[in-house]
Design an enzyme around this catalytic site. Structure first.
Site, PDB file in Angstrom:
ATOM      1  N   THR A 146      49.768  32.902  40.492  1.00 61.26           N
ATOM      2  CA  THR A 146      48.946  34.116  40.375  1.00 61.26           C
ATOM      3  C   THR A 146      47.575  33.782  39.781  1.00 61.26           C
ATOM      4  O   THR A 146      46.548  34.303  40.232  1.00 61.26           O
ATOM      5  CB  THR A 146      49.657  35.150  39.473  1.00 61.26           C
TER       6      THR A 146
ATOM      7  N   HIS B 131      45.447  32.365  42.409  1.00 64.63           N
ATOM      8  CA  HIS B 131      44.887  33.420  43.285  1.00 64.63           C
ATOM      9  C   HIS B 131      43.640  34.035  42.643  1.00 64.63           C
ATOM     10  O   HIS B 131      42.645  34.287  43.307  1.00 64.63           O
ATOM     11  CB  HIS B 131      45.914  34.539  43.523  1.00 64.63           C
TER      12      HIS B 131
END
Ligand code: NAD
Ligand code: ZN
Length: 341
Positions: free
Chosen positions: A40, A43
């Protein structure tokens, strides 16, 4: 305090001085010791489509951490300074139907640490006391920093009885590799794991997979036959997000097989529903960790000898964060630990 901030709406992260977080009456303030980089975070670093629609800049990111409590809010009675803790990254609303029923992992209004609210890639993080997990004395701090992704692996793997079962894990990323360790610890028989990346497969074998399959070189069907599993896998753990991997899982499950899906497939993923129906497969989506049953199981498994440390490939200081993110980007890293001490 120093923190890694998503300052601008473009690729990158910025190491900056930001104010120490405020501590509300129900919060604890934690001095961060170690953090780990999650997919995450990558990202958010890359500023992909998901990050663009989810993250409001500026935002201190990061949610995988361990630290020491330095102070507690006026309403907090269960925690005190000096305790070694990690945080459940999903802050729940506390009053929806599921929260009220004690099913907090099913809250329909969660907020993510380091995503929707200030995160743990910082010298200090403040969290509601209800999100704090105290570690057993003597825990390895690097392992403690991994309880969030380790929890994803545990929550996914322990959905089904594993003792004596044959398990297929698709995707040997850090979570798939840790899931292999959990399945081994829980007494599964064959633990077959697939990936395209030899390094990742080797790591999964080190953690407990009994057979690795590079799907660019071998067919899962052939491996099933070689292992003498005439009926296929009893349990499937989807941990790649790859439609091809999920379809090959559906092709190789025993009738009545159970699948838990953690990997996040693209919107247009298609499967052959006939395999689900005629083979009476059960497919369960998995999100996050169960508060706090997953955390309890993790603590107890570590206490009883489960070792996930091989998943850590890099140990760096937070000032070397760029090196850590580069290693994550290249696919060369599994888990990268950043020390904040
Ligand atoms: P990762 O991206 O590091 O690992 C995925 C692995 O799958 C990679 O090693 C990749 O090479 C492999 N892969 C790709 N195509 C494949 C194929 N056809 N067959 C077999 N393997 C293939 O991710 P991770 O951090 O280990 O997380 C695993 C998955 O879980 C990701 O999809 C992630 O987004 C998801 N996730 C979901 C939750 C949740 O709450 N549901 C939480 C954390 C992570
Ligand atoms: Zn809720």
């Amino acid at each position: 305090m120093k923190a890694l901030v998503k300052r601008e709406a473009k690729e990158g992260l910025w190491l900056e001085d930001v104010p120490q977080p405020e501590v509300g009456p129900n919060d604890v303030l934690i001095k961060v010791k170690r953090t780990a980089i999650c997919g995450t975070d990558l990202h958010i670093y890359n500023w992909d489509k998901w990050a663009q629609k989810t993250i409001k800049t500026p935002m201190v990111i990061g949610h995988e951490f361990v630290g020491e409590i330095v102070s507690v809010g006026t309403n907090v009675v269960d925690f005190e300074a000096g305790q070694i803790v990690s945080g459940e990254g999903h802050v729940v609303c506390g009053h929806c139907r599921n929260c009220m029923a004690g099913r907090r992992h099913l809250c329909n209004d969660t907020s993510g640490i380091g995503v929707n609210r200030p995160g743990a890639f910082a010298e200090y993080v403040a969290l509601p006391a209800a999100n704090v997990w105290e570690h057993r004395p003597g825990i390895d701090l690097d392992v403690a920093a991994l309880f969030d992704p380790f929890g994803n692996a545990v929550h996914t793997a322990l959905q089904w009885p594993l003792l004596g079962e044959d398990v297929l894990i698709t995707g040997a990323g850090p979570i798939g590799a840790m899931a292999a360790a959990v399945c081994r610890h829980a007494g599964a028989r064959h633990i077959v794991i697939t990936d395209l990346n030899e390094k990742r497969l080797a790591l999964a074998a080190e953690l407990g997979a009994t057979r690795t399959v590079n799907v660019t070189q071998e067919k899962l069907e052939d491996v099933v036959a070689q292992l003498g599993m005439s009926e296929g896998f009893d349990v499937g753990l989807e941990m790649s997000g790859s439609p091809a991997a999920f379809n090959s899982m559906l092709d190789n499950m025993a009738h009545g097989g159970k699948i838990s899906m953690l990997g996040i497939p693209g919107e247009d993923t298609a499967i052959d529903w006939n395999k689900v129906i005629f083979n009476m497969l059960t497919i369960k989506g998995i999100y996050g960790r169960e508060m706090y049953e997953t955390w309890y199981k993790m603590s107890v498994m570590v206490e009883t000898g489960l070792d996930i440390t091989p998943v850590i490939t890099h140990r760096l200081h937070y000032t070397e964060f760029q090196q850590g993110f580069d290693a994550m980007k290249s696919g060369e890293a599994a888990k990268v630990i950043l020390s904040w001490e």
